[in-house]
Design an enzyme around this catalytic site. Sequence first.
Site, short mmCIF file in Angstrom:
data_model
loop_
_atom_site.label_atom_id
_atom_site.label_comp_id
_atom_site.label_asym_id
_atom_site.label_seq_id
_atom_site.Cartn_x
_atom_site.Cartn_y
_atom_site.Cartn_z
N ARG A 36 96.31 79.59 -75.85
CA ARG A 36 97.71 79.37 -76.23
C ARG A 36 98.17 80.29 -77.34
O ARG A 36 99.28 80.81 -77.32
CB ARG A 36 97.91 77.91 -76.67
N GLY A 91 88.93 73.28 -73.87
CA GLY A 91 88.75 71.83 -73.89
C GLY A 91 89.32 71.22 -75.14
O GLY A 91 89.62 71.91 -76.12
N SER A 143 78.97 69.41 -71.85
CA SER A 143 78.45 69.03 -73.16
C SER A 143 77.16 68.25 -72.99
O SER A 143 76.95 67.58 -71.97
CB SER A 143 79.47 68.19 -73.92
N TYR A 158 85.78 61.92 -74.38
CA TYR A 158 85.29 63.31 -74.30
C TYR A 158 84.05 63.38 -73.40
O TYR A 158 83.96 64.24 -72.50
CB TYR A 158 84.97 63.82 -75.70
N LYS A 162 83.58 65.32 -69.72
CA LYS A 162 82.54 66.33 -69.52
C LYS A 162 81.54 65.89 -68.45
O LYS A 162 81.01 66.72 -67.70
CB LYS A 162 81.81 66.60 -70.84
N THR A 193 82.35 75.28 -83.84
CA THR A 193 83.42 74.75 -82.99
C THR A 193 84.08 73.53 -83.65
O THR A 193 83.59 73.01 -84.66
CB THR A 193 82.86 74.33 -81.62
#
Length: 702
Positions: A36, A91, A143, A158, A162, A193
């Site tokens: 983005r 993600g 993950s 989450y 995943k 991250t």
Amino acid sequence: MFKGQNALITGGSRGIGLAIATKLASQGASITLLARDEELLKNSLNQLPCDQNQNHSYKSFDLLSLVNSDVAIKMLKDGIESPTILINCAGITTHALLHQSNSEMIKNTIDLNLTVPIMLCQLFIKDMLRQKKLYPSILNISSVLSYTNHVIPGTSVYAASKAGLLGFTRSLSHELRGRIRVNAMLPGLVKETDMGSIVKSDLIPISLDCVATKAINILEDRSINGQSIADVIGVSPENQSLYESTIDENGTQIWHCLNDSSIILTYDQINDNYCDCPDGSDEPGTNACPKPPFKFYCANEGHFPGYIDQFKLNDGVCDYDICCDGSDEYKLGNCVNKCEEIHRQYEEYKNEQLAFIKKALEKKQKVIDSAQNKRKKLIDNLHQLKRQIPERKIQINKLKLQYENSELDQQDTSVFEGLKDHFNGLANKIEAHKRDILKQESKVSALENILEILSKNFNPNFNDPAVKDSIHKYQEYVSNKEEAILEDIHETNQMIHNLIEKAKTLSHNGAKGEDHLNYYPPTIYNLIHYYFQLFAKKFLKKPVIEYTSNLSQNELSYKIENLEKELEKIEQKIKVIKTNLSLNYGPDNILRAYDSITISKKLGGYNYRINLLDGIYQDDVFIGKFKEFKDDKLFYNNGDRCWNGPKRSATVEFICGEGPDLISVSEPEKCHYHFLLQGESWCHQITEDELKSKFKINYKLL
């Protein structure tokens, strides 16, 4: 490996996506980054390696818009070149308890983490199938929370998204049947991250580089398809493949023990803190098994990877010398990552060592040059002495020939000269005999006169038989008396005179005229020399040089004796030098440079004097004489005898350092000493592994 490939990477502006993009670009792939933030995309694009055959690009796009807009789907596809590699890395990380989460958060998490990857695969599959010669591949970034026993509170949505991605990966790979490889990667907690920065867990942190490298390995290996690949805690990157799971007929992710494939476990039994495999291979990241096949792997990002015994895991002690990242205490979390500071110390140590080694090797080369010069002088001296041997032998042979010729010259004189003393002695004997005869004749003459008077005046009428018999015998004597005695002596003298005159005309080699007197030289050498001269005079065109000398035989004999002694000394020197050259004086004969150097130092109350190639003293006590250099050590023996013990002996070992200097002395056995010396002569080019092994952390600076 990836030249000619086009890779589309979502979430490529940072984190895992950018790390994978960088590695792919470094191996020749053209990259399209999708995210983005346009400004961040521009900066990230500029970081990618690029050559003239690569064409990198980016597209700023909100991937959530794909869920509800066909227009958005068309806009995305029209602006992007069809990929041969699709990496779904974008993600949303949510960290909130489910009852505290709103519906939008749940929807966005599932949409971006699961729905968008499904739509992108659907969007590009047809184009990728047309490029089967390039072996197209899809990699979904899932993950470790999706399908393992690791649970982190607040990540239920989450983890579900995943986990759904894993199911999609397995099903799609089956649909495509290898025409496009589809795999999923299950990275652990990556601190760089969003998830890694906000979540606290017993998961071992891993580096972006480790995850990116794993992704490249999956993309390279065309045999991997339909796999959900996670990094197993405590396992090194090169051994991660041993922990790849398979899917059984029930769709369950399974794995078998490394040394016994008959023992099958579900994948979440790995590192569950319970030892299921006899070989301990199911617990590489815990201390549940007594003898695991591998040590625990510490990534130590920013420093060097380490391996630590499992029994040291989570024991409350920070083993920074092995695991500077504190990963050995991942459950307790009480060890802060110190890799950056420790590596800084290491780099300083490394630079210091390399600078010292550079100077040390320069000094060592000078020592080697000195040693080689000394060896060269020995060799030159040896050659010089060897050249003297034939010269001395020629001189000796010449003098011996002169000596023999001197004998021949004496033997070539007349026979008279050789027998002169004998002739003179014989003449003297004859003269003495003549005098004795004349003296006896005088006495005989006086007796004859007496007997003559008695014979004339004898009265025959006197009846004396003894007188009559004596007169009768005298008369017979007178009648038979020889008068030629003196003349016989004169004759003898004449014969001797004639013999002398004849001898004067004869030589040892032959007589003048027809007469000849045979003579045999007294030595073999004389005989050979005699006949060689005889042959040479008769058959050779060039005359044979006769060696003559004005010196007497005694003088010649004296010179020969001195030269033979000199020759013996030369041969002895040659023997000593040859023995010296055959001895082991270490690499490049470096010890020769220390033949006249004494290393002195006081240690433990004693004064030590060490001459490496001679002997060692402790004050006035002789420790030992140099014996040999063997196995990089010097050995000494035959020192002074110990009280109630053997003779002293010693071993000298060397290490690299400033010197030469005596570092330590010990007595490991009775009367046998161990000396440790350091010096530049024993330095060498140092390797990275040696630097690592010698490096010591300064904990005061941590």
